[in-house]
Design a protein around this motif. Structure first.
Motif, PDB file in Angstrom:
ATOM      1  N   TYR B  17       0.804  -1.196  -0.155  1.00  0.00           N
ATOM      2  CA  TYR B  17       0.041   0.018  -0.013  1.00  0.00           C
ATOM      3  C   TYR B  17       0.784   1.218   0.096  1.00  0.00           C
ATOM      4  O   TYR B  17       0.858   2.220  -0.774  1.00  0.00           O
ATOM      5  CB  TYR B  17      -1.011   0.129   1.327  1.00  0.00           C
ATOM      6  N   ARG B  18       1.854   1.068   0.782  1.00  0.00           N
ATOM      7  CA  ARG B  18       2.754   2.502   1.023  1.00  0.00           C
ATOM      8  C   ARG B  18       3.589   2.507  -0.307  1.00  0.00           C
ATOM      9  O   ARG B  18       3.761   3.747  -0.904  1.00  0.00           O
ATOM     10  CB  ARG B  18       3.539   2.259   2.167  1.00  0.00           C
ATOM     11  N   ALA B  19       4.194   1.524  -0.754  1.00  0.00           N
ATOM     12  CA  ALA B  19       4.985   1.426  -1.921  1.00  0.00           C
ATOM     13  C   ALA B  19       4.174   2.176  -3.314  1.00  0.00           C
ATOM     14  O   ALA B  19       4.602   2.805  -3.938  1.00  0.00           O
ATOM     15  CB  ALA B  19       5.481   0.059  -2.231  1.00  0.00           C
ATOM     16  N   SER B  20       2.924   1.337  -3.361  1.00  0.00           N
ATOM     17  CA  SER B  20       2.235   1.811  -4.550  1.00  0.00           C
ATOM     18  C   SER B  20       1.617   3.202  -4.524  1.00  0.00           C
ATOM     19  O   SER B  20       1.358   3.760  -5.599  1.00  0.00           O
ATOM     20  CB  SER B  20       1.002   0.782  -4.789  1.00  0.00           C
ATOM     21  N   TRP B  34       6.083  -3.695  -9.250  1.00  0.00           N
ATOM     22  CA  TRP B  34       5.278  -4.295  -8.227  1.00  0.00           C
ATOM     23  C   TRP B  34       3.717  -4.030  -8.679  1.00  0.00           C
ATOM     24  O   TRP B  34       2.710  -4.706  -8.760  1.00  0.00           O
ATOM     25  CB  TRP B  34       5.600  -3.798  -6.702  1.00  0.00           C
ATOM     26  N   THR B  35       3.496  -2.587  -8.913  1.00  0.00           N
ATOM     27  CA  THR B  35       2.127  -2.260  -9.312  1.00  0.00           C
ATOM     28  C   THR B  35       1.366  -2.897 -10.446  1.00  0.00           C
ATOM     29  O   THR B  35       0.392  -3.274 -10.560  1.00  0.00           O
ATOM     30  CB  THR B  35       2.069  -0.588  -9.535  1.00  0.00           C
ATOM     31  N   ARG B  36       2.469  -2.938 -11.574  1.00  0.00           N
ATOM     32  CA  ARG B  36       2.043  -3.627 -12.694  1.00  0.00           C
ATOM     33  C   ARG B  36       1.619  -4.977 -12.611  1.00  0.00           C
ATOM     34  O   ARG B  36       0.722  -5.767 -12.963  1.00  0.00           O
ATOM     35  CB  ARG B  36       3.103  -3.709 -13.816  1.00  0.00           C
ATOM     36  N   LYS B  37       2.463  -5.901 -11.691  1.00  0.00           N
ATOM     37  CA  LYS B  37       2.121  -7.275 -11.535  1.00  0.00           C
ATOM     38  C   LYS B  37       0.800  -7.369 -10.790  1.00  0.00           C
ATOM     39  O   LYS B  37       0.011  -8.201 -10.920  1.00  0.00           O
ATOM     40  CB  LYS B  37       3.273  -7.887 -10.643  1.00  0.00           C
ATOM     41  N   ILE B  38       0.710  -6.474  -9.742  1.00  0.00           N
ATOM     42  CA  ILE B  38      -0.671  -6.470  -9.086  1.00  0.00           C
ATOM     43  C   ILE B  38      -1.821  -6.181  -9.907  1.00  0.00           C
ATOM     44  O   ILE B  38      -2.868  -6.791  -9.686  1.00  0.00           O
ATOM     45  CB  ILE B  38      -0.529  -5.416  -7.736  1.00  0.00           C
ATOM     46  N   LEU B  39      -1.952  -5.177 -10.807  1.00  0.00           N
ATOM     47  CA  LEU B  39      -2.886  -4.860 -11.676  1.00  0.00           C
ATOM     48  C   LEU B  39      -3.171  -6.211 -12.448  1.00  0.00           C
ATOM     49  O   LEU B  39      -4.467  -6.621 -12.771  1.00  0.00           O
ATOM     50  CB  LEU B  39      -2.710  -3.538 -12.565  1.00  0.00           C
ATOM     51  N   ALA B  40      -2.079  -6.801 -13.075  1.00  0.00           N
ATOM     52  CA  ALA B  40      -2.574  -7.967 -13.704  1.00  0.00           C
ATOM     53  C   ALA B  40      -3.042  -9.166 -12.822  1.00  0.00           C
ATOM     54  O   ALA B  40      -4.153  -9.834 -13.212  1.00  0.00           O
ATOM     55  CB  ALA B  40      -1.415  -8.650 -14.417  1.00  0.00           C
ATOM     56  N   PHE B  41      -2.375  -9.337 -11.592  1.00  0.00           N
ATOM     57  CA  PHE B  41      -3.152 -10.365 -10.602  1.00  0.00           C
ATOM     58  C   PHE B  41      -4.755 -10.034 -10.546  1.00  0.00           C
ATOM     59  O   PHE B  41      -5.557 -10.826 -10.348  1.00  0.00           O
ATOM     60  CB  PHE B  41      -2.371 -10.303  -9.306  1.00  0.00           C
ATOM     61  N   ARG B  42      -4.788  -8.672 -10.194  1.00  0.00           N
ATOM     62  CA  ARG B  42      -6.041  -8.141  -9.856  1.00  0.00           C
ATOM     63  C   ARG B  42      -7.331  -8.562 -10.975  1.00  0.00           C
ATOM     64  O   ARG B  42      -8.266  -9.038 -10.681  1.00  0.00           O
ATOM     65  CB  ARG B  42      -6.338  -6.790  -9.405  1.00  0.00           C
ATOM     66  N   GLU B  43      -6.911  -8.380 -12.135  1.00  0.00           N
ATOM     67  CA  GLU B  43      -7.807  -8.702 -13.267  1.00  0.00           C
ATOM     68  C   GLU B  43      -8.104 -10.110 -13.271  1.00  0.00           C
ATOM     69  O   GLU B  43      -9.290 -10.460 -13.679  1.00  0.00           O
ATOM     70  CB  GLU B  43      -7.103  -8.554 -14.659  1.00  0.00           C
ATOM     71  N   TYR B 277       1.982 -15.079  -6.498  1.00  0.00           N
ATOM     72  CA  TYR B 277       0.550 -14.824  -6.811  1.00  0.00           C
ATOM     73  C   TYR B 277       0.101 -15.968  -7.784  1.00  0.00           C
ATOM     74  O   TYR B 277       0.472 -16.286  -8.808  1.00  0.00           O
ATOM     75  CB  TYR B 277       0.506 -13.531  -7.760  1.00  0.00           C
ATOM     76  N   PHE B 278      -1.005 -16.651  -7.439  1.00  0.00           N
ATOM     77  CA  PHE B 278      -1.602 -17.893  -8.081  1.00  0.00           C
ATOM     78  C   PHE B 278      -3.050 -17.545  -8.038  1.00  0.00           C
ATOM     79  O   PHE B 278      -3.654 -17.220  -7.123  1.00  0.00           O
ATOM     80  CB  PHE B 278      -1.438 -19.100  -7.219  1.00  0.00           C
TER      81      PHE B 278
END
Lengths: 120, 288
Positions: B17-20, B34-43, B277-278
């Motif tokens: 949260y703090r980093a993004s 990290w944010t790019r990976k999280i956005l793909a994971f969120r999808e 992330y899985f």
């Protein structure tokens, strides 16, 4: 010796901003006060109920009173509790990212697996 | 009956949260990746169109304490306050309020007890970052009702690894037996190798990259047999003193099912730990 009581101290102080500040500035006084007033409070119980027997031994009391996280680790205090509270106490003094966290680990470098037992 | 539309396992790194959200000189160099990976994971969750989230995590001595420690606990409340003073202090996490799904909580408690799990429950549960971090990463709108399930992964004595797998298998069956038309995602967070409060903490990588590599392989391939052969309560000390959180990943392998290969796998090697992330889609990957 009471690993449970060490953990209870770390747990209760870490959750209270006022106690964190008192522990940073006057650790010996805070430990004495806490042992007298809080150690025997029965958590999750009605106010006024207390046990009668919880107390630190001299080594435990001194480790807490001197902010000696290495001794706390050796005594089997839960490392997550110790780390969390000590970050609250000392991270603010960092001059670079993770400076305190790294030095905290470095001071434990003489420990090898298996680490002291943390079961209570 | 309810359908499980996604099974998701990840780490719950509280610094995301703090980093993004950091900007300028405060933004760490790894934040964009990290944010790019999280956005793909969120999808992967968004595409599954869930109505309810079953959230598996571990209390970090915030609400649950050594005076009365449950091994497995199900929240049953209409709302859950979330995050704590010391998480706000250390990680900058925001206070949150999440809606509960009490009917599913009640069903999990009744069916779980009948299945042989002596589950504790709480009608007044305040949850912490093991559950709020996947909300922040996977569903930042925080608009879906949740059922929190807490496991004890760091106050010995701990349940055996196989018990986590068995609970995961039962959660799958119990959710699918819930008399509801709703679409359920089961999301759990744990650790790969991790050291906290010990000499190997906060290194440039996780304390045991070799363990991380094998663990990611077990999870990605659904290799429960090999994982259970390799992992014991004693062996989990070796990769790092906080690695017992890996048993929550094993629980999620139980939800996904033995032999079930993950439909989505990603990792990110960060300071002091590897993010992983899985996502599994039990009924097949949803079309876009």
């Amino acid at each position: 010796m009471s690993k449970y009581l060490l953990n209870k101290f770390l747990f209760m102080v870490d959750r209270d901003p006022e106690l964190v500040e008192r522990y940073r500035t006057e650790p010996r006084e805070l430990v004495a006060w806490w042992e007298a007033e809080c150690a025997n409070a029965v958590l999750n119980c009605h106010t006024g109920e207390a046990s009668t027997w919880l107390r630190f031994d001299d080594v435990e009391r001194e480790a807490l009173a001197t902010h000696d996280h290495v001794k706390l680790f050796e005594l089997g205090a839960h490392p997550f509790l110790t780390l969390t509270l000590f970050i609250a106490l000392f991270e603010r003094d960092n001059t670079e990212p993770l400076q305190y966290q790294k030095s905290y680990g470095a001071r434990l470098a003489h420990f090898s697996m298996p680490y002291p037992d943390i079961a209570t | 009956m309810a359908s499980i539309v996604a099974v998701i396992a990840s780490t719950h790194h509280p610094f995301y949260y703090r980093a993004s959200t950091a900007t300028g000189e405060d933004r760490p160099p790894f934040a964009d990746e990290w944010t790019r990976k999280i956005l793909a994971f969120r999808e992967t969750l968004t595409r599954a169109r869930p109505d309810v989230l079953v959230m598996v995590g571990s209390d970090h001595f915030h609400q649950l304490w050594l005076d009365n420690m449950p091994q497995f606990l199900v929240g049953k409340a209409p709302f859950y306050d979330a995050n704590w003073y010391n998480e706000e202090r250390e990680f900058g996490l925001p206070r949150m309020l999440l809606k509960g799904q009490e009917d599913l909580s009640g069903h999990i408690l009744r069916a779980g007890l009948d299945a042989g799990f002596d589950l504790a429950f709480s009608n007044e549960l305040r949850i912490d970052h093991s559950i709020t971090c996947p909300i922040i990463t996977l569903r930042p709108e925080a608009d879906l009702p949740i059922v929190p399930i807490y496991t004890n992964i760091f106050a010995p004595p701990l349940p055996q690894p196989k018990r986590f797998v068995q609970l995961g298998q039962s959660i799958r069956e119990i959710v699918e037996s819930w008399p509801s038309h709703l679409r359920v995602a089961v999301i759990g967070t744990g650790h790969l190798s991790l050291e906290l409060g010990g000499p190997r903490q906060f290194g440039p990588h996780g304390p045991d990259p070799e363990f991380d590599q094998r663990a990611v392989g077990w999870i990605a391939n659904g290799d429960l047999d090999e994982c259970l052969r390799e992992v014991t309560l004693d062996s989990l000390h070796s990769p790092g003193n906080a690695t017992h959180g890996f048993m929550d990943f094993m629980l999620m392998m139980g939800v996904a099912g033995a032999g079930a290969k993950a439909d989505y796998v990603d990792t990110l090697d960060l300071f002091h730990t590897m993010e992983a992330y899985f996502t599994w889609y039990p009924d097949g990957a949803p079309t876009a």
